[in-house]
Enzyme design. Structure first.
Site, PDB file in Angstrom:
ATOM      1  N   CYS A   1     -10.696 -33.446  -1.962  1.00  0.00           N
ATOM      2  CA  CYS A   1     -12.121 -33.703  -1.674  1.00  0.00           C
ATOM      3  C   CYS A   1     -12.849 -32.685  -1.408  1.00  0.00           C
ATOM      4  CB  CYS A   1     -12.203 -35.048  -1.061  1.00  0.00           C
ATOM      5  SG  CYS A   1     -12.136 -34.715   0.793  1.00  0.00           S
TER       6      CYS A   1
ATOM      7  N   HIS B   1     -10.107 -12.320  -1.028  1.00  0.00           N
ATOM      8  CA  HIS B   1      -8.897 -13.222  -0.789  1.00  0.00           C
ATOM      9  C   HIS B   1      -9.089 -14.300   0.142  1.00  0.00           C
ATOM     10  CE1 HIS B   1      -6.308  -9.813  -2.993  1.00  0.00           C
ATOM     11  NE2 HIS B   1      -7.112 -10.416  -3.672  1.00  0.00           N
TER      12      HIS B   1
HETATM   13  P1  NAD Z   1      -0.449  -3.521  -0.143  1.00  0.00           P
HETATM   14  O1  NAD Z   1       0.295  -3.909   1.148  1.00  0.00           O
HETATM   15  O2  NAD Z   1      -0.219  -3.514  -1.614  1.00  0.00           O
HETATM   16  O3  NAD Z   1      -0.931  -2.008   0.276  1.00  0.00           O
HETATM   17  C1  NAD Z   1      -1.137  -1.438   1.595  1.00  0.00           C
HETATM   18  C2  NAD Z   1      -1.238   0.198   1.252  1.00  0.00           C
HETATM   19  O4  NAD Z   1      -1.621   0.677   2.413  1.00  0.00           O
HETATM   20  C3  NAD Z   1       0.270   0.845   1.086  1.00  0.00           C
HETATM   21  O5  NAD Z   1       0.127   1.404  -0.171  1.00  0.00           O
HETATM   22  C4  NAD Z   1       0.605   1.407   2.473  1.00  0.00           C
HETATM   23  O6  NAD Z   1       1.422   2.533   2.025  1.00  0.00           O
HETATM   24  C5  NAD Z   1      -0.907   1.772   2.781  1.00  0.00           C
HETATM   25  N1  NAD Z   1      -0.842   1.931   4.316  1.00  0.00           N
HETATM   26  C6  NAD Z   1      -0.101   1.000   5.204  1.00  0.00           C
HETATM   27  N2  NAD Z   1      -0.720   1.499   6.571  1.00  0.00           N
HETATM   28  C7  NAD Z   1      -1.538   2.666   6.337  1.00  0.00           C
HETATM   29  C8  NAD Z   1      -2.473   3.287   7.275  1.00  0.00           C
HETATM   30  N3  NAD Z   1      -2.427   3.179   8.586  1.00  0.00           N
HETATM   31  N4  NAD Z   1      -3.337   4.269   6.706  1.00  0.00           N
HETATM   32  C9  NAD Z   1      -3.359   4.483   5.380  1.00  0.00           C
HETATM   33  N5  NAD Z   1      -2.469   3.694   4.612  1.00  0.00           N
HETATM   34  C10 NAD Z   1      -1.714   2.824   4.938  1.00  0.00           C
HETATM   35  O7  NAD Z   1      -1.933  -4.227   0.452  1.00  0.00           O
HETATM   36  P2  NAD Z   1      -3.150  -4.399  -0.729  1.00  0.00           P
HETATM   37  O8  NAD Z   1      -3.314  -3.347  -1.223  1.00  0.00           O
HETATM   38  O9  NAD Z   1      -4.116  -4.875   0.416  1.00  0.00           O
HETATM   39  O10 NAD Z   1      -2.941  -5.599  -1.393  1.00  0.00           O
HETATM   40  C11 NAD Z   1      -2.079  -6.615  -1.175  1.00  0.00           C
HETATM   41  C12 NAD Z   1      -2.450  -8.030  -0.282  1.00  0.00           C
HETATM   42  O11 NAD Z   1      -2.249  -7.623   0.699  1.00  0.00           O
HETATM   43  C13 NAD Z   1      -3.962  -8.183  -0.619  1.00  0.00           C
HETATM   44  O12 NAD Z   1      -3.886  -9.588  -1.307  1.00  0.00           O
HETATM   45  C14 NAD Z   1      -4.212  -8.825   0.774  1.00  0.00           C
HETATM   46  O13 NAD Z   1      -4.837  -9.859   0.649  1.00  0.00           O
HETATM   47  C15 NAD Z   1      -3.086  -8.795   1.382  1.00  0.00           C
HETATM   48  N6  NAD Z   1      -2.842  -8.585   2.879  1.00  0.00           N
HETATM   49  C16 NAD Z   1      -3.726  -8.532   3.873  1.00  0.00           C
HETATM   50  C17 NAD Z   1      -3.361  -8.382   5.175  1.00  0.00           C
HETATM   51  C18 NAD Z   1      -4.398  -8.565   6.322  1.00  0.00           C
HETATM   52  O14 NAD Z   1      -5.297  -9.272   6.159  1.00  0.00           O
HETATM   53  N7  NAD Z   1      -4.393  -7.407   7.268  1.00  0.00           N
HETATM   54  C19 NAD Z   1      -2.108  -8.324   5.510  1.00  0.00           C
HETATM   55  C20 NAD Z   1      -0.948  -8.274   4.636  1.00  0.00           C
HETATM   56  C21 NAD Z   1      -1.306  -8.488   3.416  1.00  0.00           C
END
Ligand code: NAD
Length: 254
Positions: free
Chosen positions: A134, A123
């Site tokens: 450009c 991502h």
């Molecule tokens: P998501 O938010 O859909 O899922 C995150 C999962 O992690 C959830 O199921 C949650 O319950 C679990 N979780 C949260 N904290 C946890 C922990 N400490 N230990 C274990 N599990 C934990 O995120 P995803 O699957 O990455 O997909 C969604 C999008 O989130 C992606 O497109 C990504 O680009 C984006 N995103 C990235 C960031 C980052 O760069 N840190 C932050 C927010 C969103």
């Protein structure tokens, strides 16, 4: 008690694995203070996902102004890698990591010491800014200086095109080189460990899905159910920063 039995079983499943793909989502970084998308304190409780849709961003200056407000001054504050990011590095140093495929844009895997060539950032990342017309690349610091001076919707100084961060927006194609690298690893992997992902975002989730579909070991570490739980060899329920370092410790000790 149950967790330690599960951990021991996970370590046994991974005993002979030498080409492990680690697949990470926003949940690996919540213990570094970065909220995930969908949790109770998630990003979508504060921001509108529509502002991160490419067509909206291109046609609506107000959406761009709001998007830049999330990018500057510093998108992730002073967030530092946590024990889970460090354990990915330990797995690499133990010679068992094929690559790390991440949906995250925070750069914390590299900050923990993982080389860029072992990363597939599906991502994008927040390191760059480019012109949508450009393709000219900009140093974020230069655009931030313009933004601080009041240029809230900066445009390309060569062609006048709209500037955008190199984070992949909704409706935007994934970076080709990153996707190809991840697909290559998906063909070669002998195991995949998903950490902190709801496994609900595609095409990213095709990577663990493909490895699991070939019958390879598929471990999920998450603190809530995911969309691919039914396909997992084993699910370890818990916090990434606790469970994953324990698992890596168990694999690398044996
Ligand atoms: P998501 O938010 O859909 O899922 C995150 C999962 O992690 C959830 O199921 C949650 O319950 C679990 N979780 C949260 N904290 C946890 C922990 N400490 N230990 C274990 N599990 C934990 O995120 P995803 O699957 O990455 O997909 C969604 C999008 O989130 C992606 O497109 C990504 O680009 C984006 N995103 C990235 C960031 C980052 O760069 N840190 C932050 C927010 C969103």
């Amino acid at each position: 008690m149950r967790m330690s039995q599960d951990l021991a079983y996970a370590a046994r499943l991974l005993l002979d694995a030498e080409r492990i793909v680690v697949f990470t989502g926003a949940g690996i970084s919540t213990e570094s203070g970065i909220p995930d998308f969908r949790g109770t304190d998630g990003i979508w409780t504060k921001l509108s996902p529509e502002d991160f849709q490419l067509d909206r961003y291109m046609r609506d200056p107000k959406a761009r102004i709001r998007a830049w407000q999330t990018r500057f001054p510093k998108m992730f504050g002073n967030a530092q890698p946590n024990a889970a990011h460090e354990a990915v590095v330990d797995l690499w140093k133990a010679g068992k990591l094929l690559g790390c495929v991440t949906q995250n844009i925070d750069g914390l895997h590299q900050a923990a010491g993982l080389p860029q060539e072992l990363m597939a950032e599906l991502h994008g990342n927040s390191d760059g800014i480019a012109c949508l017309q450009c393709g000219k690349q900009y140093e974020p610091d230069a655009i931030e200086a313009r933004w601080i001076d009041g240029d809230l919707d900066p445009h390309c100084d060569d062609c006048g095109g709209i500037l955008k961060s190199t984070i992949v927006f909704f409706g935007e194609v994934l970076p080709r080189a990153e996707l190809l690298r991840a697909e290559q690893w998906a063909h070669e992997a002998d195991a995949v460990i998903s950490i902190g992902s709801s496994l609900s975002v595609y095409p990213a989730a095709y990577i663990p899905l493909e490895i699991a579909s070939r019958g390879e070991v598929f471990i999920i570490i998450n603190n809530s159910p995911t969309d691919l739980d039914s396909l997992a060899s084993l699910r370890l329920d818990g916090m990434a920063g606790t469970v994953f370092p324990q698992l890596v410790g168990a694999i690398t000790a044996g």
